[in-house]
Enzyme design. Sequence first.
Site, PDB file in Angstrom:
ATOM      1  N   LYS A 210     -19.235  30.233  18.350  1.00 59.08           N
ATOM      2  CA  LYS A 210     -19.359  30.747  16.976  1.00 59.08           C
ATOM      3  C   LYS A 210     -18.815  32.176  16.897  1.00 59.08           C
ATOM      4  O   LYS A 210     -18.015  32.506  16.031  1.00 59.08           O
ATOM      5  CB  LYS A 210     -20.827  30.709  16.570  1.00 59.08           C
ATOM      6  CG  LYS A 210     -21.113  31.302  15.209  1.00 59.08           C
ATOM      7  CD  LYS A 210     -22.616  31.238  14.931  1.00 59.08           C
ATOM      8  CE  LYS A 210     -22.979  32.012  13.695  1.00 59.08           C
ATOM      9  NZ  LYS A 210     -24.426  32.008  13.445  1.00 59.08           N
ATOM     10  N   GLU A 216     -19.152  34.064  28.942  1.00 56.59           N
ATOM     11  CA  GLU A 216     -19.059  32.858  29.777  1.00 56.59           C
ATOM     12  C   GLU A 216     -17.981  31.912  29.245  1.00 56.59           C
ATOM     13  O   GLU A 216     -17.164  31.374  29.998  1.00 56.59           O
ATOM     14  CB  GLU A 216     -20.415  32.112  29.792  1.00 56.59           C
ATOM     15  CG  GLU A 216     -21.518  32.818  30.552  1.00 56.59           C
ATOM     16  CD  GLU A 216     -22.321  33.787  29.683  1.00 56.59           C
ATOM     17  OE1 GLU A 216     -21.813  34.211  28.622  1.00 56.59           O
ATOM     18  OE2 GLU A 216     -23.441  34.125  30.088  1.00 56.59           O
ATOM     19  N   GLY A 267     -26.780  29.184  16.304  1.00 55.13           N
ATOM     20  CA  GLY A 267     -26.257  28.419  17.442  1.00 55.13           C
ATOM     21  C   GLY A 267     -27.147  27.248  17.828  1.00 55.13           C
ATOM     22  O   GLY A 267     -26.690  26.120  17.974  1.00 55.13           O
ATOM     23  N   ARG A 268     -28.442  27.507  17.991  1.00 55.86           N
ATOM     24  CA  ARG A 268     -29.343  26.456  18.471  1.00 55.86           C
ATOM     25  C   ARG A 268     -29.639  25.405  17.410  1.00 55.86           C
ATOM     26  O   ARG A 268     -30.311  24.410  17.678  1.00 55.86           O
ATOM     27  CB  ARG A 268     -30.634  27.075  18.999  1.00 55.86           C
ATOM     28  CG  ARG A 268     -31.348  27.967  18.009  1.00 55.86           C
ATOM     29  CD  ARG A 268     -32.424  28.788  18.690  1.00 55.86           C
ATOM     30  NE  ARG A 268     -33.039  29.779  17.814  1.00 55.86           N
ATOM     31  CZ  ARG A 268     -32.572  30.993  17.607  1.00 55.86           C
ATOM     32  NH1 ARG A 268     -31.438  31.369  18.175  1.00 55.86           N
ATOM     33  NH2 ARG A 268     -33.208  31.834  16.825  1.00 55.86           N
ATOM     34  N   GLU A 354     -36.295  30.059  21.821  1.00 52.20           N
ATOM     35  CA  GLU A 354     -35.449  31.145  21.316  1.00 52.20           C
ATOM     36  C   GLU A 354     -35.811  31.444  19.856  1.00 52.20           C
ATOM     37  O   GLU A 354     -35.682  32.571  19.390  1.00 52.20           O
ATOM     38  CB  GLU A 354     -33.956  30.788  21.437  1.00 52.20           C
ATOM     39  CG  GLU A 354     -33.060  32.016  21.424  1.00 52.20           C
ATOM     40  CD  GLU A 354     -31.601  31.719  21.749  1.00 52.20           C
ATOM     41  OE1 GLU A 354     -31.096  30.665  21.330  1.00 52.20           O
ATOM     42  OE2 GLU A 354     -30.956  32.540  22.417  1.00 52.20           O
ATOM     43  N   HIS A 385     -44.151  10.448  38.540  1.00 55.70           N
ATOM     44  CA  HIS A 385     -44.151  10.521  40.005  1.00 55.70           C
ATOM     45  C   HIS A 385     -43.951  11.953  40.479  1.00 55.70           C
ATOM     46  O   HIS A 385     -43.601  12.189  41.630  1.00 55.70           O
ATOM     47  CB  HIS A 385     -43.063   9.607  40.567  1.00 55.70           C
ATOM     48  CG  HIS A 385     -43.320   8.167  40.250  1.00 55.70           C
ATOM     49  ND1 HIS A 385     -43.923   7.305  41.128  1.00 55.70           N
ATOM     50  CD2 HIS A 385     -43.101   7.462  39.113  1.00 55.70           C
ATOM     51  CE1 HIS A 385     -44.039   6.115  40.568  1.00 55.70           C
ATOM     52  NE2 HIS A 385     -43.555   6.181  39.341  1.00 55.70           N
ATOM     53  N   LYS A 500     -27.799  41.027  28.412  1.00 55.49           N
ATOM     54  CA  LYS A 500     -26.340  40.958  28.289  1.00 55.49           C
ATOM     55  C   LYS A 500     -25.730  42.334  28.493  1.00 55.49           C
ATOM     56  O   LYS A 500     -24.740  42.500  29.208  1.00 55.49           O
ATOM     57  CB  LYS A 500     -25.955  40.505  26.866  1.00 55.49           C
ATOM     58  CG  LYS A 500     -25.853  39.018  26.668  1.00 55.49           C
ATOM     59  CD  LYS A 500     -25.181  38.750  25.325  1.00 55.49           C
ATOM     60  CE  LYS A 500     -25.636  37.452  24.730  1.00 55.49           C
ATOM     61  NZ  LYS A 500     -25.230  37.262  23.357  1.00 55.49           N
TER      62      LYS A 500
END
Length: 536
Positions: A210, A216, A267-268, A354, A385, A500
Amino acid sequence: MERWQALTDIPVYPHLVGLAQHPFDLTSPGALSPARMHQYCSSAAGIDLLYAAQRLNDEVLAGLQELADQCGLVEQFQQMRRGAIMNRIHGFASEERQVLHTACRDLFVENPAEPLASGQAKREITKLRAFLEDLENDILTNVNGRPFDTMIHVGIGGSDLGPRSVYEALRAYKQPKRQVFFVSNVDPDDAASVLRQVNLATTLVNVVSKSGSTLETLTNESLIRRAYEAQGLDPAQHCIAVTGEGSPMDSPARYLRSFYMFDYIGGRYSSTSMVGAVMLGFSLGIEPVLEFLEGASLMDRAAEEPKIQQNIPLLQALLGVWNHTFLGHSTVAVLPYSQALHRFSAHLQQCDMESNGKSVSRYGESVALKTGPILWGEPGTNGQHAFYQLLHQGTEIVPVEFIGFRRSQYGEDLEIEGSTSQQKLVANLLAQSLAMAMGKEDENPNRRFPGNRPNLILLADRLTPKIMGALLALYEAKVVFQGFCWNINSFDQEGVQLGKVLAGRVLDLMGGRREEDGADLSPEMSLIKRAKMGRE
Ligand code: G6Q
């Protein structure tokens, strides 16, 4: 302007605190009666919410309805869908944005809640349709006229987790001739392992960011572009982009095709925007993508119902508030009994934590109560398990949200020893719900199950694109309702900034690019030396 109140100032709050002193006892004989099971079940958009195994009764439910009304939860959701600036901290510098992820899928009615944003979403869908048709009809091919059969989706955080979890969820419906890979981590091994598996000549690289400035993603894009160049291929003939209008990546000459997502989509919350849709369209085709969006829009509309028993996102949000704020349980586990949902809890972890991992109110004041819970989870039955021991007998009570389906996706199942695998799967889900709720007495303390571990079940017929859309929107709305309830801004993420900035500083110090007095004695430099990552 209306001022939203802190939860502790809501009139019904003390009443609910009182009720929480004696929550419903799920272990008492006959507690889970047929009548209760029947009554405590609500549905919307093809999903049933079974909540008899929660520690509440009609009085608590009535209190939660009052809470919803007095907090104006539905009213705020309606305002959000209609374009109010909900992403803001009043009185302080903040993002000051609309929150309109719901507009991305408000495409199926004549009068969308926010026509401008839905108009923009429609235009992007039209571009997507054209792109997919061009691929299908071999109008868009590689330089040698060969069809693209692979996509590498490059993005991180909201530009990765949601899309990836939906891709995995719907992999059963993918076109056999197409495959998708994801690269998100700046760990060079992430890209390297994908690059080893693909034929770059027939691969499209979908760079999704965005902001168009995420370290990254840009690093991985460069790395992949270099891999093209190393093979004598032109990356510009292979890279497409999804980005914000006007971002540094909004540069059509660099990309074969470009799609937009908009400022008002966090974003999320962006899986139903082009952030998810381009990759999903490549994998599934346009029709399943539209079904996915339609499912989400059905749930968005259900979230506007004022009665909590007819509004499952709101009800689920309030059950969460009851468990977290009033009964004091700090975490929540989302346990899907579906292998296809194996990345869904990871996505929800971001969406929830977030959004609601905040300590100040929408007015910048410190909050008096705990806000968002820690959310985690893995698919059942595998989890049974592994960590279910703690869920049944640990000292920490973890409310559970089970997700299950009556039918499998592939329909390839066999009866083995009297039951199909799908029956075994669902039987385990139902059994776990009961075991956690009812517990079991035993003379041997080590074999005693205390019970009263609240849980709910989300049940649908089959995990189709439409149901996946509804499930995703259900959780998005749940998070938003809880944020409204705790009076926090669920749409910013200032908490990720400090790390960051420091990473940039550490990187500069590591590379000897930062000369400043005392830098040598700084905690950053000491740590770099301890890690043996400095320049000798
Ligand atoms: C999500 C966050 C964050 C974001 C990533 C990627 O709500 O804002 O996870 O999605 O940092 O950002 P870009 O899409 O801008 O690269």
